[in-house]
Design a protein around this motif. Sequence first.
Motif, PDB file in Angstrom:
ATOM      1  N   ALA A 471     -38.308   1.574  21.367  1.00  0.00           N
ATOM      2  CA  ALA A 471     -37.672   0.377  20.787  1.00  0.00           C
ATOM      3  C   ALA A 471     -38.748  -0.538  20.195  1.00  0.00           C
ATOM      4  O   ALA A 471     -38.599  -1.037  19.078  1.00  0.00           O
ATOM      5  CB  ALA A 471     -36.859  -0.356  21.853  1.00  0.00           C
ATOM      6  N   GLU A 472     -39.846  -0.728  20.938  1.00  0.00           N
ATOM      7  CA  GLU A 472     -40.930  -1.574  20.410  1.00  0.00           C
ATOM      8  C   GLU A 472     -41.471  -0.990  19.107  1.00  0.00           C
ATOM      9  O   GLU A 472     -41.736  -1.718  18.157  1.00  0.00           O
ATOM     10  CB  GLU A 472     -42.072  -1.691  21.434  1.00  0.00           C
ATOM     11  CG  GLU A 472     -41.695  -2.368  22.744  1.00  0.00           C
ATOM     12  CD  GLU A 472     -41.427  -3.872  22.619  1.00  0.00           C
ATOM     13  OE1 GLU A 472     -41.954  -4.491  21.683  1.00  0.00           O
ATOM     14  OE2 GLU A 472     -40.667  -4.407  23.452  1.00  0.00           O
ATOM     15  N   ALA A 473     -41.630   0.331  19.070  1.00  0.00           N
ATOM     16  CA  ALA A 473     -42.186   0.978  17.873  1.00  0.00           C
ATOM     17  C   ALA A 473     -41.204   0.955  16.708  1.00  0.00           C
ATOM     18  O   ALA A 473     -41.602   1.099  15.558  1.00  0.00           O
ATOM     19  CB  ALA A 473     -42.599   2.420  18.202  1.00  0.00           C
ATOM     20  N   ALA A 474     -39.927   0.768  17.012  1.00  0.00           N
ATOM     21  CA  ALA A 474     -38.911   0.684  15.957  1.00  0.00           C
ATOM     22  C   ALA A 474     -38.696  -0.764  15.517  1.00  0.00           C
ATOM     23  O   ALA A 474     -37.870  -1.034  14.647  1.00  0.00           O
ATOM     24  CB  ALA A 474     -37.593   1.279  16.450  1.00  0.00           C
ATOM     25  N   GLY A 475     -39.403  -1.701  16.137  1.00  0.00           N
ATOM     26  CA  GLY A 475     -39.281  -3.107  15.757  1.00  0.00           C
ATOM     27  C   GLY A 475     -38.109  -3.812  16.414  1.00  0.00           C
ATOM     28  O   GLY A 475     -37.740  -4.914  16.013  1.00  0.00           O
ATOM     29  N   ILE A 476     -37.506  -3.181  17.424  1.00  0.00           N
ATOM     30  CA  ILE A 476     -36.463  -3.854  18.200  1.00  0.00           C
ATOM     31  C   ILE A 476     -36.943  -3.947  19.653  1.00  0.00           C
ATOM     32  O   ILE A 476     -38.132  -3.819  19.919  1.00  0.00           O
ATOM     33  CB  ILE A 476     -35.078  -3.156  18.069  1.00  0.00           C
ATOM     34  CG1 ILE A 476     -35.157  -1.672  18.448  1.00  0.00           C
ATOM     35  CG2 ILE A 476     -34.526  -3.363  16.675  1.00  0.00           C
ATOM     36  CD1 ILE A 476     -33.799  -0.980  18.510  1.00  0.00           C
ATOM     37  N   ARG A 477     -36.050  -4.148  20.584  1.00  0.00           N
ATOM     38  CA  ARG A 477     -36.466  -4.321  21.983  1.00  0.00           C
ATOM     39  C   ARG A 477     -35.377  -3.746  22.882  1.00  0.00           C
ATOM     40  O   ARG A 477     -34.212  -3.701  22.472  1.00  0.00           O
ATOM     41  CB  ARG A 477     -36.666  -5.823  22.231  1.00  0.00           C
ATOM     42  CG  ARG A 477     -37.196  -6.179  23.568  1.00  0.00           C
ATOM     43  CD  ARG A 477     -38.125  -7.368  23.508  1.00  0.00           C
ATOM     44  NE  ARG A 477     -39.487  -6.979  23.166  1.00  0.00           N
ATOM     45  CZ  ARG A 477     -40.494  -7.815  23.040  1.00  0.00           C
ATOM     46  NH1 ARG A 477     -40.304  -9.110  23.204  1.00  0.00           N
ATOM     47  NH2 ARG A 477     -41.704  -7.372  22.752  1.00  0.00           N
ATOM     48  N   ALA A 478     -35.738  -3.318  24.074  1.00  0.00           N
ATOM     49  CA  ALA A 478     -34.755  -2.712  24.984  1.00  0.00           C
ATOM     50  C   ALA A 478     -34.666  -3.523  26.284  1.00  0.00           C
ATOM     51  O   ALA A 478     -35.520  -4.359  26.573  1.00  0.00           O
ATOM     52  CB  ALA A 478     -35.143  -1.273  25.295  1.00  0.00           C
ATOM     53  N   THR A 479     -33.641  -3.238  27.052  1.00  0.00           N
ATOM     54  CA  THR A 479     -33.515  -3.765  28.417  1.00  0.00           C
ATOM     55  C   THR A 479     -32.853  -2.712  29.295  1.00  0.00           C
ATOM     56  O   THR A 479     -31.776  -2.206  28.939  1.00  0.00           O
ATOM     57  CB  THR A 479     -32.649  -5.048  28.464  1.00  0.00           C
ATOM     58  OG1 THR A 479     -33.224  -6.012  27.586  1.00  0.00           O
ATOM     59  CG2 THR A 479     -32.602  -5.633  29.867  1.00  0.00           C
ATOM     60  N   GLY A 480     -33.492  -2.367  30.385  1.00  0.00           N
ATOM     61  CA  GLY A 480     -32.879  -1.480  31.369  1.00  0.00           C
ATOM     62  C   GLY A 480     -31.743  -2.225  32.061  1.00  0.00           C
ATOM     63  O   GLY A 480     -31.843  -3.432  32.267  1.00  0.00           O
ATOM     64  N   ILE A 481     -30.687  -1.514  32.409  1.00  0.00           N
ATOM     65  CA  ILE A 481     -29.524  -2.163  33.043  1.00  0.00           C
ATOM     66  C   ILE A 481     -29.160  -1.400  34.317  1.00  0.00           C
ATOM     67  O   ILE A 481     -28.623  -0.294  34.264  1.00  0.00           O
ATOM     68  CB  ILE A 481     -28.324  -2.214  32.063  1.00  0.00           C
ATOM     69  CG1 ILE A 481     -28.714  -3.013  30.800  1.00  0.00           C
ATOM     70  CG2 ILE A 481     -27.111  -2.829  32.746  1.00  0.00           C
ATOM     71  CD1 ILE A 481     -27.604  -3.131  29.768  1.00  0.00           C
ATOM     72  N   GLY A 482     -29.486  -2.020  35.447  1.00  0.00           N
ATOM     73  CA  GLY A 482     -29.162  -1.392  36.731  1.00  0.00           C
ATOM     74  C   GLY A 482     -27.818  -1.834  37.257  1.00  0.00           C
ATOM     75  O   GLY A 482     -27.233  -1.198  38.130  1.00  0.00           O
ATOM     76  N   CYS A 483     -27.322  -2.965  36.716  1.00  0.00           N
ATOM     77  CA  CYS A 483     -26.031  -3.488  37.169  1.00  0.00           C
ATOM     78  C   CYS A 483     -24.924  -2.947  36.269  1.00  0.00           C
ATOM     79  O   CYS A 483     -24.824  -3.349  35.105  1.00  0.00           O
ATOM     80  CB  CYS A 483     -26.043  -5.012  37.155  1.00  0.00           C
ATOM     81  SG  CYS A 483     -24.564  -5.698  37.923  1.00  0.00           S
ATOM     82  N   PHE A 484     -24.154  -2.022  36.772  1.00  0.00           N
ATOM     83  CA  PHE A 484     -23.016  -1.479  36.019  1.00  0.00           C
ATOM     84  C   PHE A 484     -21.980  -0.991  37.017  1.00  0.00           C
ATOM     85  O   PHE A 484     -22.295  -0.717  38.176  1.00  0.00           O
ATOM     86  CB  PHE A 484     -23.453  -0.341  35.075  1.00  0.00           C
ATOM     87  CG  PHE A 484     -24.168   0.788  35.755  1.00  0.00           C
ATOM     88  CD1 PHE A 484     -23.469   1.880  36.264  1.00  0.00           C
ATOM     89  CD2 PHE A 484     -25.547   0.760  35.920  1.00  0.00           C
ATOM     90  CE1 PHE A 484     -24.131   2.916  36.912  1.00  0.00           C
ATOM     91  CE2 PHE A 484     -26.218   1.794  36.567  1.00  0.00           C
ATOM     92  CZ  PHE A 484     -25.508   2.869  37.071  1.00  0.00           C
ATOM     93  N   PHE A 485     -20.732  -0.924  36.549  1.00  0.00           N
ATOM     94  CA  PHE A 485     -19.633  -0.438  37.385  1.00  0.00           C
ATOM     95  C   PHE A 485     -19.550   1.076  37.207  1.00  0.00           C
ATOM     96  O   PHE A 485     -18.979   1.565  36.225  1.00  0.00           O
ATOM     97  CB  PHE A 485     -18.321  -1.113  36.983  1.00  0.00           C
ATOM     98  CG  PHE A 485     -18.348  -2.607  37.124  1.00  0.00           C
ATOM     99  CD1 PHE A 485     -18.563  -3.191  38.366  1.00  0.00           C
ATOM    100  CD2 PHE A 485     -18.164  -3.437  36.027  1.00  0.00           C
ATOM    101  CE1 PHE A 485     -18.603  -4.577  38.515  1.00  0.00           C
ATOM    102  CE2 PHE A 485     -18.198  -4.814  36.163  1.00  0.00           C
ATOM    103  CZ  PHE A 485     -18.422  -5.385  37.401  1.00  0.00           C
TER     104      PHE A 485
END
Length: 529
Positions: A471-485
């Motif tokens: 994501a950084e190399a594509a010029g965007i950003r990510a977030t891991g999500i551990g909270c899900f149903f």
Amino acid sequence: MDENRTILEYHERSKHQLRRYAPGPGYLDWANQPDPFRTYAGAPRVTLPLAADALRTRFAEVRAGRLPRAAPLRHDTIGVLFELSLAISAWKSFRGTSWALRCNPSSGNLHPTEGYLVTGDLPGLEGGIYHYVSRDHALERRARWDGPVPPTAHGIVVGIASIYWREAWKYGMRAFRYCQHDCGHAIAAVSYAAASLGWQTRMLDAASDAETAAVLGLDRDADYRSVEREEPDCLLWVGPGDPPEIDALVAAARTAGWAGSANQLSAEHVQWPDIDLAHATTPKPRTQPISPASEAVPFELATPGLDLAAATIFRQRRSAVDFDGVTSIPSDAFYTMLEPLLPRAATPPWNAWPWPARVHLGLFVHRIAGLEPGLYMFLRETSALEPLQRAMRPEWLWRKVGPAHLPLYLLLPHDTRDTAKVICCHQDIAADSCFALGMLASFGGIEQSPWHYPRLYWECGIIGQLLYLEAEAAGIRATGIGCFFDDEMHRLLGLEDRQWQSLYHLAAGGAVDDPRLTTLPAYGPHAPR
Ligand SMILES: Cc1cc2nc3c(=O)[nH]c(=O)nc-3n(C[C@H](O)[C@H](O)[C@H](O)COP(=O)(O)O)c2cc1C
């Protein structure tokens, strides 16, 4: 422990449900917030230099497995390895409170992962077993070789361990899962950093948990009197040479001269018996070593949008706290991010992963130019196609889309923003991103080999780290999500039994920074302590 209780019981009980979250503490006991930094009083210290700025390797080369010539194994290059994997990358500050961010992300920024180095004598660094202190970018020498020196002439061992309490303090029962995700992130972070130095990373997959604990000194009760224990995760062989035998490492650790006792992280603790159960039902036994497969390169990876130094990408990686809800990326950029998820034996991070791919992606495409919004599946192993088709809703389209070499399938053209948000505990990031996803792991055989259970999360964490960097190399950003149903994701896809389980989610898009936060340098006179 009741022999009939299995890890699947923990798995079910630690699911978040729409009507009830998995059991947690209910409030944050700030007086007992765990110290994010473990130290060993009495262990001699070696400061590591900060030398990563001089590293010329480009991220585009590393991700494609085109490694530079192997750097010599020395005090300063070991420093670079840690600086680019487990070190602090910046401090954030708000109204007089500061907290450290690291190259590796962590659920709740709680960082349960501890790093170790096992080495013979190197230029500038005496042989021994060291604990890494990210706060100080220093090594604490836990042991020196008094007996046999392990045969580690052309490489080193990086050990990984987890302190469950750090995550349980905030997240309660589900914390065992988050520790495993974080371990996967750390494995990938080490593999990428090593590759930027021209070194391969191989997991010493044969080692039992007891052997890993012995090598890292985690079974030394006297060094952890009444303080939080570290549980063994894995040993990674890093370097240009062939890995040593586990027995030789264990024998050297058993006869080494040990020093240091662990600090206490919290004055008081809450017991989470389900975490003890999860840990007790998943011990890894000694197994036959898996020979590394030879690299099969079916296609050349496309180049990411930004051509940045590997060190820059590793250290600028952050989680987006918010996405703008408008940024769109071209479909080619999306495919470029997906390509490295297909395993390659000698390319980071998959060089550190000996087992076959068991985790695939269920994707919510929101804003990708040239790709219909909708629900998609990306298979990391094409043999999963038929079992997944059988397990999911019969009405899914399974229309192959994108380049021929990418096993990407459209299941349903639809606006899935609201669905993704609800599934991810109502978090806006799952809807306002360019895409969000859930990682579907095959649970086949888990009851026979429960030690694979934490490793499925490791695989998810590795995928997560890869996507953060892509994501950084594509010029965007990510977030891991551990909270899900969990079961809402399964219901959506039509998964009715426990054969496939979603273990980790992630979103990537145009990040919106929080302007109230100040960023401070990782180390040096202007870094907070
Ligand atoms: C396993 C895992 C689960 C996470 N879950 C969430 C989440 O549910 N929601 C969220 O906003 N951030 C989540 N994060 C992001 C963390 O909050 C973030 O990594 C941490 O605050 C450190 O910040 P950094 O990633 O910028 O270094 C998660 C990260 C990891 C590694």
